[in-house]
Design an enzyme around this catalytic site. Structure first.
Site, mmCIF file in Angstrom:
data_model
loop_
_atom_site.group_PDB
_atom_site.id
_atom_site.type_symbol
_atom_site.label_atom_id
_atom_site.label_comp_id
_atom_site.label_asym_id
_atom_site.label_seq_id
_atom_site.Cartn_x
_atom_site.Cartn_y
_atom_site.Cartn_z
ATOM 1 N N ASP A 34 7.515 -14.788 -5.406
ATOM 2 C CA ASP A 34 6.408 -15.378 -6.170
ATOM 3 C C ASP A 34 6.748 -15.223 -7.640
ATOM 4 O O ASP A 34 7.899 -14.957 -8.005
ATOM 5 C CB ASP A 34 5.090 -14.684 -5.817
ATOM 6 N N TYR A 49 5.630 -19.077 0.016
ATOM 7 C CA TYR A 49 5.437 -17.654 -0.281
ATOM 8 C C TYR A 49 4.430 -17.011 0.673
ATOM 9 O O TYR A 49 4.697 -15.968 1.279
ATOM 10 C CB TYR A 49 4.959 -17.442 -1.728
ATOM 11 N N GLU A 64 -3.864 -12.437 0.613
ATOM 12 C CA GLU A 64 -2.808 -13.272 0.029
ATOM 13 C C GLU A 64 -3.364 -14.566 -0.553
ATOM 14 O O GLU A 64 -2.925 -15.023 -1.607
ATOM 15 C CB GLU A 64 -1.732 -13.577 1.078
#
Length: 385
Positions: free
Chosen positions: A173, A155, A67
């Site tokens: 996102d 996020y 991520e």
């Protein structure tokens, strides 16, 4: 907060969720190496998720690394970096014990180097806290706790909690924002609208696949120039007839800059220096810089006559708000001395191409390799800088 319930007045949420998951089953990118939880567990069953995490406690860490790498970076670019990174640092504990220079070396070329420093900082914080509690070193599972760690925002915290721990969390996102903006024909969606929609539309039976499906749909189908005819949500989309009228973003303005870089080379080593702007990665010495088409010169050290230097070539580079045209020069030992009063010259270190390099350094060395194929093949020795 404004009342956004009118957005869903006649919207069929269950149909939306069904169409989305059906598309994901046939077209989703399930084989991405960080989508591990679904391979180990039934993500619609909390007991199955809990069992998988007990057997594979490293899953949240791998999701975390992916991520952070994927922030402002495409999947195709991230894939090789991810594999190298987890090979070197397979667990959060390994990362917590790492040296910054080694982390930066593996990050070299990905850009936004604060991400790498935050990874290391977070790993060390987690290690310290877990050691206090005498528990295995891991990330916290709760979103609020994740958000308190360096480099993990709204996020990322949701994505790590959902994809790493199987927790039902909604988030958005750029990809999900684009889908929601078009689906509900919102030209410029506000944060409160996006928070509301992502929460209300969340499939609580299988939040993992729901969120993965949205990310894939935005990346593969609902792109800046979308493939509306391939979209499983086409019949429900209010913005399909004019998709570019939604998710409108202000045009980013760039300043055109001409940059001159010095790349001394001797006996398989390059003279570079550590620049704070690039996370203390090694980068070429900048000996000249001017704004294009304005006549404004930022600096030209010693009024350098570039014609007296060997020109290796030119490359393009983008940095935040700048579009850079960089010209790389290779001085010989004699004319290198004229730069002795240049800022940064005294901190030059002779290093090889295995040092943690900035993107400018990597592109400069590529030009060197093209001009000196025989020399480049021998640049394999260890750093001595």
């Amino acid at each position: 907060m404004s009342d956004h319930s009118t957005l869903l007045a006649s919207f069929q949420i269950h149909t939306f969720q069904t169409k989305l998951l059906s598309w994901y089953q046939t077209s989703g990118r399930k084989n991405l190496p960080w989508r591990i939880l679904a391979k180990k567990a039934d993500t619609s069953n909390q007991d199955s998720i809990s069992s998988a995490l007990k057997e594979n406690p490293n899953i949240p860490y791998l999701v975390y690394i992916s991520e952070i790498m994927l922030q402002q970076t495409q999947v195709s670019t991230v894939l090789p970096y991810f594999q190298k990174f987890i090979t070197q640092f397979p667990t959060l504990e390994h990362l917590a014990n790492a040296e910054e220079k080694d982390v930066l070396a593996l990050w070299s070329g990905l850009g936004y180097y604060s991400r790498a420093r935050n990874l290391l900082k977070t790993a060390k914080i987690c290690a310290k806290e877990c050691q206090k509690q005498n528990i295995p070193i891991t990330l916290p599972s709760q979103r609020e706790a994740l958000k308190k760690l360096s480099g993990i925002g709204e996020y990322s915290s949701g994505a790590i909690a959902c994809f790493g721990f199987g927790i039902n969390e909604s988030f958005w996102d750029g990809n999900i924002k684009r889908i929601l903006s078009r689906l509900f024909a919102i030209p410029i969606a506000s944060k409160s609208q996006l928070n509301f929609l992502s929460y209300k539309l969340l499939n609580h039976i299988n939040a993992y696949e729901h969120n993965q499906a949205l990310l894939d749909l935005g990346s593969l189908i609902c792109k800046k120039l979308p493939y509306c005819n391939l979209c499983p949500l086409n019949s429900m989309c209010q913005g399909k007839n004019s998709p570019t009228s939604y998710d409108i973003r202000p045009k980013k303005n760039y300043t055109e800059v001409s940059l001159h870089l010095l790349l001394p080379y001797q006996n398989n080593y390059f003279a570079l220096f550590k620049d704070k702007r690039y996370g203390l990665l090694y980068t070429p010495l900048e000996i000249g810089c001017e704004i294009k088409d304005s006549g404004k010169i930022f600096y030209n050290h010693q009024n350098c006559d570039y014609k007296k230097l060997k020109k290796l070539g030119i490359f393009k580079h983008t940095r935040t708000h700048y579009k850079i045209t960089a010209t790389v020069y290779q001085p010989n030992n004699e004319n290198l001395s004229i730069f002795k009063n240049v800022i940064g010259f005294d901190t030059l270190e002779w290093v090889d191409n295995q040092a943690p390099l900035s993107a400018l350094a990597q592109k400069s060395l590529l030009l060197f390799n093209q001009q000196n194929p025989k020399a480049s093949a021998t640049i394999t020795s260890k750093n001595r800088g």
